[in-house]
Design a protein around this motif. Structure first.
Motif, PDB file in Angstrom:
ATOM      1  N   ARG A 119       0.836  -1.203   0.000  1.00  0.00           N
ATOM      2  CA  ARG A 119       0.000   0.000   0.000  1.00  0.00           C
ATOM      3  C   ARG A 119       0.873   1.256   0.000  1.00  0.00           C
ATOM      4  NH1 ARG A 119      -5.250  -0.015   2.081  1.00  0.00           N
ATOM      5  NH2 ARG A 119      -6.295  -1.993   1.717  1.00  0.00           N
ATOM      6  N   PHE A 120       1.903   1.276   0.834  1.00  0.00           N
ATOM      7  CA  PHE A 120       2.759   2.455   0.927  1.00  0.00           C
ATOM      8  C   PHE A 120       3.539   2.674  -0.372  1.00  0.00           C
ATOM      9  CE2 PHE A 120       3.201   2.053   5.844  1.00  0.00           C
ATOM     10  CZ  PHE A 120       1.903   2.488   5.980  1.00  0.00           C
ATOM     11  N   ILE A 121       4.078   1.596  -0.921  1.00  0.00           N
ATOM     12  CA  ILE A 121       4.840   1.737  -2.161  1.00  0.00           C
ATOM     13  C   ILE A 121       3.920   2.155  -3.305  1.00  0.00           C
ATOM     14  CG2 ILE A 121       6.226   0.514  -3.883  1.00  0.00           C
ATOM     15  CD1 ILE A 121       7.292  -1.208  -1.587  1.00  0.00           C
ATOM     16  N   ARG A 125       4.643   5.483  -5.490  1.00  0.00           N
ATOM     17  CA  ARG A 125       4.869   5.351  -6.937  1.00  0.00           C
ATOM     18  C   ARG A 125       3.950   6.241  -7.764  1.00  0.00           C
ATOM     19  NH1 ARG A 125       3.234   1.050  -9.171  1.00  0.00           N
ATOM     20  NH2 ARG A 125       4.443   1.326 -11.069  1.00  0.00           N
ATOM     21  N   ARG A 126       2.857   6.709  -7.170  1.00  0.00           N
ATOM     22  CA  ARG A 126       1.898   7.510  -7.940  1.00  0.00           C
ATOM     23  C   ARG A 126       2.388   8.924  -8.207  1.00  0.00           C
ATOM     24  NH1 ARG A 126      -3.960   6.117  -5.336  1.00  0.00           N
ATOM     25  NH2 ARG A 126      -4.628   7.663  -6.853  1.00  0.00           N
ATOM     26  N   LEU A 276       5.529  -6.917  -9.144  1.00  0.00           N
ATOM     27  CA  LEU A 276       6.849  -6.568  -9.659  1.00  0.00           C
ATOM     28  C   LEU A 276       7.005  -5.062  -9.856  1.00  0.00           C
ATOM     29  CD1 LEU A 276       9.563  -7.690 -10.572  1.00  0.00           C
ATOM     30  CD2 LEU A 276       8.591  -8.014 -12.860  1.00  0.00           C
ATOM     31  N   ALA A 277       5.969  -4.393 -10.343  1.00  0.00           N
ATOM     32  CA  ALA A 277       6.045  -2.942 -10.560  1.00  0.00           C
ATOM     33  C   ALA A 277       6.247  -2.186  -9.250  1.00  0.00           C
ATOM     34  CB  ALA A 277       4.785  -2.454 -11.263  1.00  0.00           C
ATOM     35  N   HIS A 278       5.753  -2.734  -8.140  1.00  0.00           N
ATOM     36  CA  HIS A 278       5.977  -2.090  -6.851  1.00  0.00           C
ATOM     37  C   HIS A 278       7.458  -2.109  -6.495  1.00  0.00           C
ATOM     38  CE1 HIS A 278       1.592  -2.656  -5.223  1.00  0.00           C
ATOM     39  NE2 HIS A 278       1.656  -1.950  -6.331  1.00  0.00           N
ATOM     40  N   TYR A 279       8.127  -3.229  -6.781  1.00  0.00           N
ATOM     41  CA  TYR A 279       9.541  -3.344  -6.423  1.00  0.00           C
ATOM     42  C   TYR A 279      10.426  -2.487  -7.331  1.00  0.00           C
ATOM     43  CZ  TYR A 279       8.348  -7.053  -3.169  1.00  0.00           C
ATOM     44  OH  TYR A 279       7.828  -7.743  -2.107  1.00  0.00           O
ATOM     45  N   ARG A 284      13.535   2.570  -7.571  1.00  0.00           N
ATOM     46  CA  ARG A 284      13.706   3.874  -8.237  1.00  0.00           C
ATOM     47  C   ARG A 284      13.702   5.001  -7.203  1.00  0.00           C
ATOM     48  NH1 ARG A 284       9.554   7.062  -9.674  1.00  0.00           N
ATOM     49  NH2 ARG A 284       8.129   5.287  -9.905  1.00  0.00           N
ATOM     50  N   VAL A 285      12.773   4.909  -6.243  1.00  0.00           N
ATOM     51  CA  VAL A 285      12.712   5.937  -5.204  1.00  0.00           C
ATOM     52  C   VAL A 285      13.972   5.906  -4.344  1.00  0.00           C
ATOM     53  CG1 VAL A 285      11.471   6.682  -3.143  1.00  0.00           C
ATOM     54  CG2 VAL A 285      10.203   5.960  -5.168  1.00  0.00           C
ATOM     55  N   LEU A 286      14.420   4.706  -3.959  1.00  0.00           N
ATOM     56  CA  LEU A 286      15.629   4.588  -3.157  1.00  0.00           C
ATOM     57  C   LEU A 286      16.852   5.084  -3.933  1.00  0.00           C
ATOM     58  CD1 LEU A 286      15.160   1.045  -1.559  1.00  0.00           C
ATOM     59  CD2 LEU A 286      14.914   3.242  -0.416  1.00  0.00           C
ATOM     60  N   ASP A 287      16.867   4.808  -5.219  1.00  0.00           N
ATOM     61  CA  ASP A 287      18.023   5.132  -6.053  1.00  0.00           C
ATOM     62  C   ASP A 287      18.240   6.637  -6.177  1.00  0.00           C
ATOM     63  OD1 ASP A 287      20.128   3.916  -7.429  1.00  0.00           O
ATOM     64  OD2 ASP A 287      19.226   4.367  -9.371  1.00  0.00           O
ATOM     65  N   THR A 288      17.173   7.398  -6.143  1.00  0.00           N
ATOM     66  CA  THR A 288      17.302   8.844  -6.270  1.00  0.00           C
ATOM     67  C   THR A 288      17.851   9.481  -5.001  1.00  0.00           C
ATOM     68  OG1 THR A 288      15.037   9.251  -5.504  1.00  0.00           O
ATOM     69  CG2 THR A 288      15.362   8.940  -7.878  1.00  0.00           C
ATOM     70  N   ALA A 289      17.647   8.826  -3.848  1.00  0.00           N
ATOM     71  CA  ALA A 289      18.084   9.347  -2.542  1.00  0.00           C
ATOM     72  C   ALA A 289      17.514  10.739  -2.280  1.00  0.00           C
ATOM     73  CB  ALA A 289      19.615   9.378  -2.454  1.00  0.00           C
ATOM     74  N   ALA A 290      16.357  11.044  -2.893  1.00  0.00           N
ATOM     75  CA  ALA A 290      15.739  12.361  -2.703  1.00  0.00           C
ATOM     76  C   ALA A 290      15.018  12.451  -1.366  1.00  0.00           C
ATOM     77  CB  ALA A 290      14.773  12.645  -3.847  1.00  0.00           C
TER      78      ALA A 290
END
Length: 305
Positions: A119-121, A125-126, A276-279, A284-290
């Motif tokens: 749910r959180f991811i 992602r939205r 799979l799209a959630h992962y 992607r979110v982790l990779d940006t480190a934003a």
């Protein structure tokens, strides 16, 4: 006096306990602040008035349809309980903690931990995808289709980490398309089963590409067809022929993302195709480190929901 040495797991449990104690009302405040004033989720009406509180959140009533709602109604976060534990759980997402360990750390059931993860991811992602510009690399990687957790399979069961029945890329594999520019902005898409097609590239890639980009891909014909139809400048690298780079013309950035994703995914011991799209979105979110703090993740999840 001897000093008490705590293990990493004990420290994590202690951090989760402290977070629950010092932040019991912070989550509700952040939710209200991030959501702002929203239209009615049922009819879209903007004329709403306050109508008491429910479960710690302000409740509103729509003047047009007379239905009541709160700022989470109609979002992936709706009807989730134990909101005082959301911030510690977002910290678990930041640390890529497994379902079981996150459940122990935040003190919730494993089923709750699994539900919260997705749910959180889904909410995070939205948020709108970035626009890719300049030189954009695009390539796909493949993940063996999995029906993990399904009650009814449409094929014969196989052991965890099994192999495809056919050689090469077939409909037994989920296709993960990744596009990445040289500023490390990344967009990822799960396009379906089997090799990617020009129509799928047009559906997923075209909305996130600036009109004046240089698209670099491997020698798959689908990319050349898509670039020609979209009027995009295109260069290809024939990786199968052993050509990995021609100066700045390469797809090493996107292939490095593929490698990181596969290495990161192994800690979860297999994921179902339907998630799979959630992962991919999670990494992607982790990779940006934003966003590095749980409060930032919560704000984004609520604001984009």
């Amino acid at each position: 006096m001897a000093q008490l040495q705590l293990s990493d797991d004990e420290i994590a449990l202690l951090q989760g306990f402290v977070a629950n104690v010092v932040q019991p009302g912070q989550c509700l405040h952040l939710i209200e602040e991030a959501a702002g004033k929203r239209p009615c989720p049922r009819c879209g009406g903007t004329r709403c008035h306050r109508s008491g509180h429910a479960n710690g959140l302000q409740r509103y009533r729509c003047v047009a349809c007379r239905r009541s709602f709160n700022v989470l109604t109609g979002t992936p976060l709706a009807r989730l309980r134990l909101r005082d534990k959301w911030l510690p759980y977002f910290q678990c997402l930041i640390e890529s903690t497994t379902v079981r360990k996150a459940a122990e750390r935040v003190d919730v059931a494993k089923s709750t931990s699994f539900r919260w993860r997705h749910r959180f991811i889904a909410a995070v992602r939205r948020e709108g995808r970035p626009k890719l510009s300049g030189i954009v690399e695009a390539d796909e990687t493949y993940h063996l289709e999995s029906q993990k957790g399904s009650r009814h399979l449409d094929r014969r069961p196989r052991k965890r980490g099994g192999k495809a029945s056919k050689r090469g890329i077939s409909k037994e594999f989920d296709c993960i398309l990744v596009a990445r520019d040289r500023t490390r902005q990344t967009c990822e898409f799960v396009t379906g089963r089997g090799p990617v097609s020009a129509s799928q590239l047009s559906e997923h890639l075209k909305p996130v590409l600036a009109p004046d980009i240089l698209l670099i891909s491997d020698a798959a014909k689908a990319y050349a067809t898509f670039a020609r139809q979209a009027g995009i400048t295109h260069e290809e690298v024939n990786v199968k022929a052993g050509i990995r780079a021609r100066g700045a013309i390469h797809i090493q950035g996107v292939n490095a993302w593929h490698s990181r994703f596969k290495a990161w995914l192994r800690r979860f011991n297999g994921v179902a195709s339907r998630y799979l799209a959630h992962y991919t979105g999670w990494l992607r979110v982790l990779d940006t480190a934003a966003w590095t703090a749980p409060a930032q993740w919560l704000r984004v999840a609520v604001a984009s929901a």
